[in-house]
Design an enzyme around this catalytic site. Structure first.
Site, PDB file in Angstrom:
ATOM      1  CE  LYS A  64      15.161   1.912  78.112  1.00 57.30           C
ATOM      2  NZ  LYS A  64      14.462   2.627  77.079  1.00 57.30           N
ATOM      3  NE  ARG A 163       7.270   8.686  74.641  1.00 62.42           N
ATOM      4  CZ  ARG A 163       8.596   7.926  74.582  1.00 62.42           C
ATOM      5  NH1 ARG A 163       8.645   6.906  75.569  1.00 62.42           N
ATOM      6  NH2 ARG A 163       9.646   8.268  74.273  1.00 62.42           N
ATOM      7  CG  ASP A 360      17.478   7.963  75.699  1.00 63.92           C
ATOM      8  OD1 ASP A 360      16.313   8.620  75.356  1.00 63.92           O
ATOM      9  OD2 ASP A 360      17.488   6.771  75.098  1.00 63.92           O
TER      10      ASP A 360
HETATM   11  C1  S3P Z   1      15.785   3.911  70.982  1.00 64.75           C
HETATM   12  C2  S3P Z   1      15.652   5.407  70.171  1.00 64.75           C
HETATM   13  C3  S3P Z   1      15.586   6.633  71.007  1.00 64.75           C
HETATM   14  C4  S3P Z   1      15.839   6.832  72.341  1.00 64.75           C
HETATM   15  C5  S3P Z   1      15.182   5.454  72.719  1.00 64.75           C
HETATM   16  C6  S3P Z   1      15.714   4.170  72.490  1.00 64.75           C
HETATM   17  C7  S3P Z   1      15.930   2.940  70.145  1.00 64.75           C
HETATM   18  O1  S3P Z   1      14.298   7.358  70.532  1.00 64.75           O
HETATM   19  O2  S3P Z   1      15.511   8.001  72.916  1.00 64.75           O
HETATM   20  O3  S3P Z   1      15.208   5.423  74.323  1.00 64.75           O
HETATM   21  O4  S3P Z   1      15.877   1.802  70.863  1.00 64.75           O
HETATM   22  O5  S3P Z   1      15.835   2.848  69.132  1.00 64.75           O
HETATM   23  P1  S3P Z   1      14.270   7.935  69.064  1.00 64.75           P
HETATM   24  O6  S3P Z   1      14.768   6.940  68.088  1.00 64.75           O
HETATM   25  O7  S3P Z   1      12.951   8.205  68.851  1.00 64.75           O
HETATM   26  O8  S3P Z   1      14.979   9.261  69.220  1.00 64.75           O
END
Ligand code: S3P
Length: 476
Positions: A64, A163, A360
């Site tokens: 993702k 959020r 996650d």
């Molecule tokens: C992500 C970073 C994470 C993660 C999110 C995807 C990303 O969040 O929890 O699902 O793709 O950079 P944070 O960077 O805010 O911890």
């Protein structure tokens, strides 16, 4: 040939708006309450029933994080970007629609191959940029759009509206962006006025790749050198992909962290991106393999970037029978095929320094910890409270409803494993990972486990239910 993986070996692994070219499926349309993510849903529930071993080989869906970045950088670039293996989850499709609204063209070529034609910049969109449920999409799109002299309104579903966006927009404002908040400052919806940015030096107080990425993407179109200092490293997909699009990104390693520097004014050029399998999604079938007696589940094509594999390290410390085969490099990332066999797990104290590499994955770790002997201590994970839901609260509530002993702390929680009764209906607060974690738990509990709002699973893992059924798991 398969070789055993150890925690140590994993750690070293290493203005004009075009009409959209595709009619994208709509995001899950959710009611938009004034605040909070707790919204009733009429969607049928989903139930996982125990008693069936899971066996077989599956392929992890596309990552993702990398899928969002490929679409966004492809849209910022000049020319054509071909993406192989894009995750067709709702979050990523919302980003695809968004970059089209900013002037790029996105074509589905068949399979999971996509072509993005970028205009070398974003144009003012005619409508609202709807990021759906996607925090990553929203924050990275705000960062990238900020660099252009455009006006754009960002919004999302009820969960996304609750959020914190200030963690990104405060820094973008320091760079010269303007944000108008139609409701509470720091919460969507927000209208951005971009352009005329100057570089900043930012020191991270939380190891957040979203914050780092938003600043770097804005820095691409700022005057001067933008720097982000990370005392604790977060996932580095943005840095890697910026290089693939032709930008020079300098990284200076400093102890456990690093300083990333990016000169503004660098153009991006279209490229090809092979999206590896998402370790955060692979975690669910692998977890079922570990906790359901008689199981052996192999997931192919899983990204093994060491900033994403904290869960696998932790499971190995818990005594999990995990093996890796066919280590290779694909699309600039380490990739491998992972097999999980039913294992007698024991509780561990998860090092707090590992949190960013598995932020996650704590929900599914907690589900597996419910079957481990002893206590699994998860601390230093306050960030879990600002994900798609308050994931500490939701896991504590859900596990307790299933008869598991859990202690809640402000920045963590402790699960004591043992008999998992199940027999509960768990509230998921629109959170895909809370839903999948409890469904996996239900495959190994004494009695079935039901989750509400299962439609949210499609935000990150379309085909999850069918995949688990194909392995022999009874979910329906
Ligand atoms: C992500 C970073 C994470 C993660 C999110 C995807 C990303 O969040 O929890 O699902 O793709 O950079 P944070 O960077 O805010 O911890």
């Amino acid at each position: 040939m398969e070789d055993g993986i150890s925690a140590a070996s994993l750690a070293t692994m290493g203005g004009r708006c075009q009409k959209p070219s595709l009619a994208w499926p709509s995001p899950r349309s959710l009611p938009l309450p004034s605040e909070g993510a707790s919204v009733a849903s009429s969607t049928p529930h989903l139930t996982a029933r125990p008693g069936h071993p899971l066996r077989g080989t599956v392929r992890a869906p596309g990552d993702k994080s990398i899928s969002h970045r490929a679409l966004i950088m492809g849209a910022m670039a000049t020319g054509v970007t071909e993406i192989e293996g894009l995750l067709e989850g709702d979050d990523v499709l919302a980003t695809a629609r968004s970059v089209e609204a900013f002037g790029a063209t996105v074509e589905r070529l068949g399979g999971s191959r996509f072509r993005v034609t970028g205009q070398g910049g974003f144009q003012t969109p005619t409508g609202v940029i709807d990021c759906g449920n996607a925090g990553t999409g929203a924050r990275l799109l705000m960062g990238s759009a900020t660099g252009y002299p455009i006006v754009a309104t960002f919004d999302g579903d009820a969960s996304l509206r609750s959020r914190p966006m200030g963690r990104v927009t405060d820094h973008l404002t320091r760079m010269g962006a303007r944000f108008d908040w139609s409701g509470r400052p720091g919460l969507l919806p927000a209208t951005l006025g971009g352009g005329a940015l100057h570089a900043i030096d930012h020191v991270q107080t939380v190891a957040s790749a979203q914050v780092k990425s938003a600043i770097l993407l804005a820095g691409l179109n700022a005057t001067g050198v933008t720097s982000v200092t990370e005392p604790e490293r977060s996932r580095d997909h943005t840095e890697r992909m910026l290089r693939a699009f032709g930008a020079v990104v300098r990284v200076e390693e400093v102890g456990e962290g690093w300083i990333i520097r990016l000169q503004g004014g660098q153009p991006l050029t279209g490229t090809t991106v092979a999206v590896p399998g998402d370790p955060s999604s692979a975690a669910f079938p692998l977890a079922a393999g570990l906790i359901v007696p008689g199981s052996a589940v192999r997931v192919e094509g899983v990204m093994l970037n060491p900033l994403r594999t904290g869960l696998f390290d932790t499971w190995i410390e818990m005594g999990a029978d995990l093996t890796i085969a066919n280590r290779r490099v694909s699309g600039g990332e380490d990739v491998g095929d992972i097999t999980a066999r039913h294992s007698a797990l024991k509780g561990v104290v998860v090092p707090e320094a590992r949190a960013a590499a598995m932020i996650d994955e704590y929900p599914i770790l907690a589900a597996t910890a419910a079957f481990a002997a002893g206590r699994t201590v998860m601390r230093g994970v306050g960030e879990m409270r600002v994900k798609e839901s308050d994931r500490i609260r939701l896991m504590v509530d859900g596990l307790r409803a299933c008869g598991v002993a859990v202690e809640e702390e402000s920045e963590g929680f402790i699960v004591t494993g043992g008999r998992v009764a199940g027999g509960a209906t768990v509230h998921t607060a629109h959170d895909h990972r809370i839903a999948m974690s409890h469904l996996v738990l239900g495959l190994a509990a004494a009695d079935p486990v039901t989750v509400d709002e299962p439609e949210m699973i499609a935000t990150s893992f379309p085909g999850f239910v069918e995949m688990m059924q194909g392995l022999g798991g009874e979910i329906g």
